[in-house]
Each structure stands twice: as structure tokens, then as C-alpha cells.
Design a protein around this motif. Structure first.
Motif, short mmCIF file in Angstrom:
data_model
loop_
_atom_site.label_atom_id
_atom_site.label_comp_id
_atom_site.label_asym_id
_atom_site.label_seq_id
_atom_site.Cartn_x
_atom_site.Cartn_y
_atom_site.Cartn_z
N ASP A 120 17.60 2.58 9.29
CA ASP A 120 18.50 3.73 9.32
C ASP A 120 18.59 4.45 7.98
O ASP A 120 18.59 5.68 7.93
N ASP A 121 18.69 3.67 6.90
CA ASP A 121 18.97 4.27 5.59
C ASP A 121 17.74 4.45 4.71
O ASP A 121 17.69 5.35 3.86
N GLU A 122 16.75 3.58 4.87
CA GLU A 122 15.54 3.64 4.04
C GLU A 122 14.31 3.55 4.95
O GLU A 122 13.56 2.57 4.92
N PRO A 123 14.07 4.57 5.77
CA PRO A 123 12.99 4.48 6.76
C PRO A 123 11.60 4.29 6.17
O PRO A 123 10.76 3.62 6.77
N GLY B 228 6.49 0.62 16.02
CA GLY B 228 6.73 1.90 16.67
C GLY B 228 8.02 2.54 16.20
O GLY B 228 8.05 3.74 15.88
N PHE B 229 9.08 1.76 16.14
CA PHE B 229 10.36 2.28 15.66
C PHE B 229 10.25 2.76 14.21
O PHE B 229 10.81 3.80 13.85
N ALA B 230 9.55 1.99 13.39
CA ALA B 230 9.41 2.36 11.98
C ALA B 230 8.62 3.66 11.83
O ALA B 230 8.98 4.54 11.04
N ALA B 231 7.53 3.79 12.58
CA ALA B 231 6.73 5.02 12.53
C ALA B 231 7.54 6.20 13.05
O ALA B 231 7.50 7.31 12.49
N TYR B 232 8.29 5.98 14.10
CA TYR B 232 9.16 7.02 14.68
C TYR B 232 10.18 7.49 13.65
O TYR B 232 10.47 8.68 13.52
N GLY B 233 10.71 6.52 12.88
CA GLY B 233 11.73 6.84 11.89
C GLY B 233 11.25 7.71 10.75
O GLY B 233 12.04 8.40 10.11
N VAL B 234 9.94 7.71 10.48
CA VAL B 234 9.39 8.56 9.41
C VAL B 234 8.60 9.74 9.98
O VAL B 234 7.85 10.40 9.26
N GLY B 235 8.76 9.98 11.27
CA GLY B 235 8.14 11.15 11.87
C GLY B 235 6.65 11.04 12.15
O GLY B 235 5.98 12.05 12.38
N ASN C 244 9.71 -9.99 7.61
CA ASN C 244 9.37 -8.57 7.56
C ASN C 244 10.09 -7.78 8.65
O ASN C 244 10.56 -6.66 8.42
N LEU C 245 10.21 -8.38 9.83
CA LEU C 245 10.90 -7.70 10.92
C LEU C 245 12.40 -7.56 10.61
O LEU C 245 13.02 -6.55 10.96
N VAL C 246 12.97 -8.55 9.98
CA VAL C 246 14.37 -8.46 9.58
C VAL C 246 14.58 -7.30 8.61
O VAL C 246 15.55 -6.54 8.72
N MET C 247 13.66 -7.15 7.69
CA MET C 247 13.77 -6.05 6.72
C MET C 247 13.60 -4.69 7.39
O MET C 247 14.25 -3.71 7.01
N VAL C 248 12.74 -4.64 8.41
CA VAL C 248 12.60 -3.39 9.16
C VAL C 248 13.95 -3.02 9.78
O VAL C 248 14.40 -1.87 9.67
N ALA C 249 14.59 -3.98 10.41
CA ALA C 249 15.87 -3.73 11.06
C ALA C 249 16.95 -3.32 10.06
O ALA C 249 17.76 -2.43 10.33
N LYS C 250 16.96 -3.96 8.88
CA LYS C 250 17.98 -3.67 7.88
C LYS C 250 17.81 -2.28 7.26
O LYS C 250 18.79 -1.62 6.92
N LEU C 251 16.57 -1.84 7.11
CA LEU C 251 16.30 -0.62 6.35
C LEU C 251 16.04 0.61 7.22
O LEU C 251 15.99 1.73 6.70
#
Length: 235
Positions: free
Chosen positions: A23-26, A51-58, A14-21
Motif C-alpha cells: 500500500d505505502d511502498e509499492p 500480480g498484485f505487486a505489478a498491479y500496484g506499480v501500474g 519475501n511474500l510477507v514484505m510484499v504484503a507489508k509494503l
């Protein structure tokens, strides 16, 4: 490594998918982060990724909570600039600016300190202090001729701040410097330069581009410019 093997593998995927997506699919990245968080909320790397994922979607309040949790678990200060930027996202630029003066900033590496300077300048602009934002960005890192991973963004922010206070010629110079350093295409410095130079690009694949060109009095067909000429090339 603190998790049972099967669970560790599920979390890691799941963490790998977070990193892959991210930038382009937040939104998708955020979904994977929530799964990882449900599986292993006591792992610092999971909280940071969430935190990064939540930040990426505002979702700044959520991101700030996750960054704080990760910091408590690790004692690291590397998330400090992001935490400050979350405060900006929550409409609290004064808090972000206060964080820029905290002792934690001195513990950041050079990249982190530059990031904190960018956040502080953004907070100044949020507060209507455009001239102060320009001054905030003036630093040895900005004056340096060496190109670092953060150089393009720093020069771009400075150019944008200059433009905000009406110093257009200087802004153009710094957008050009940002473009020189932007080897990864992380900014739109080329577009900003074109805008300042009065250059407008039309998408050749855009069905509206032809109509816009004709409305501007320009031939949409590249051969149309010959239509009004005689055999000698004279009108």
C-alpha cells in the motif's frame, strides 16, 4: 509447503514484505515480489502476489500475466475483477466490459461481484458512456443500509459517476453516505464533500499557505484580524 524448508522460509519472508509494503511502498513491494517469483515461480500464491505487486506499480500487462498464471494453477475465479481492471489499464475497456458478462462473474462471492461492477462502471466511463456508468452501479448492494467492507467504495464510485453527469446534489448525498461507511479511510469522500461545499483547507505547516491566504485577502496571523479595531472592537 511444496518447497524445501529453507527455500519455503525465504519465499515466505519475501511474500510477507510484499504484503507489508504494497500500500505505502509499492515499488519496494514489487522488488520483493520479483525475488519470490525467481525463487518459486510454480507456486500459485507467489504468482498471485507478483500480480498484485505489478498491479500496484501500474505494470498491467505483467500483472495480467501473473493473475492468469495463478488462476490456471488454482482454478479459482477470485482474481477475475482484477484481470478485467488490468484490461482497462491496458486501454482495452471493451474487453473489461465483456469480462463483466462472462459466467465467471456468477461464481464470485458478493465482494467479488461488487468489485466487478466497479470495474464495469469504470470501463463504461473509459468509453465515454457516463450515463451508463451510473446505471451500472445501481444495484441492491448500493441500496442496502448494511455496511460491508466494500460499501464505502461502491457509494463513492456512484457519487463520482453522478458528478460526472452533472447531478451534483445527488453526488453530494452519496459522497456523504460513502463517508458514513468509510471507517477505514479508504476514500477521500470528506475532501470531495468539502470541495462541493466550496471549503478549502490550508496546511498550517505549508510555507506557501500563509502567502496564499494573504493573496486571498485573509489575515495569515490569527491575531491580525484585531489590528484594525479600536478598543471597543469597532473598525
Amino acid at each position: 509447503m511444496s518447497l524445501p524448508k529453507t527455500l519455503a522460509e525465504d519465499v515466505a519472508k519475501n511474500l510477507v514484505m510484499v504484503a507489508k509494503l504494497l500500500d505505502d511502498e509499492p515499488e519496494q513491494a514489487y522488488g520483493y515480489a520479483k525475488v519470490a517469483l525467481r525463487l518459486a515461480s510454480r507456486v500459485a500464491a507467489v504468482r498471485e502476489a507478483a500480480g498484485f505487486a505489478a498491479y500496484g506499480v501500474g505494470k498491467y500487462a505483467e500483472a495480467l500475466a501473473e493473475f492468469r498464471a495463478a488462476r490456471r494453477m488454482t482454478g479459482s475465479v477470485h482474481l477475475w475483477p482484477l484481470m478485467a481492471d488490468c484490461e482497462r489499464g491496458l486501454g482495452r475497456p471493451e474487453k473489461a466490459l465483456a469480462m463483466a458478462g462472462e459466467p465467471e462473474v456468477q461464481k464470485l462471492d458478493k465482494a467479488g461481484q461488487v468489485e466487478m461492477r466497479l470495474v464495469a462502471a469504470g470501463a463504461r466511463r473509459d468509453m465515454g458512456q457516463a450515463e451508463a456508468a451510473v446505471v451500472t452501479l445501481q444495484s441492491p448492494e448500493l441500496a442496502s443500509h448494511s455496511v460491508q467492507p466494500w460499501t464505502a467504495r461502491l457509494r463513492y464510485a456512484y457519487a463520482d459517476a453522478l458528478l460526472a453527469v452533472g447531478r451534483e446534489s445527488e453526488a453530494r448525498e452519496w459522497f456523504a453516505k460513502a463517508l458514513e461507511a468509510d471507517q477505514g479511510g479508504t476514500t477521500d469522500a470528506s475532501d470531495r464533500l468539502a470541495e462541493l461545499d466550496g471549503v478549502e483547507f490550508l496546511d498550517a505547516l505549508d510555507p506557501d499557505a500563509e502567502q496564499e491566504a494573504e493573496q486571498d485577502g485573509e489575515p495569515a496571523d490569527p491575531d491580525a484580524s484585531d489590528a484594525g479595531e479600536d478598543g471597543n472592537g469597532d473598525r
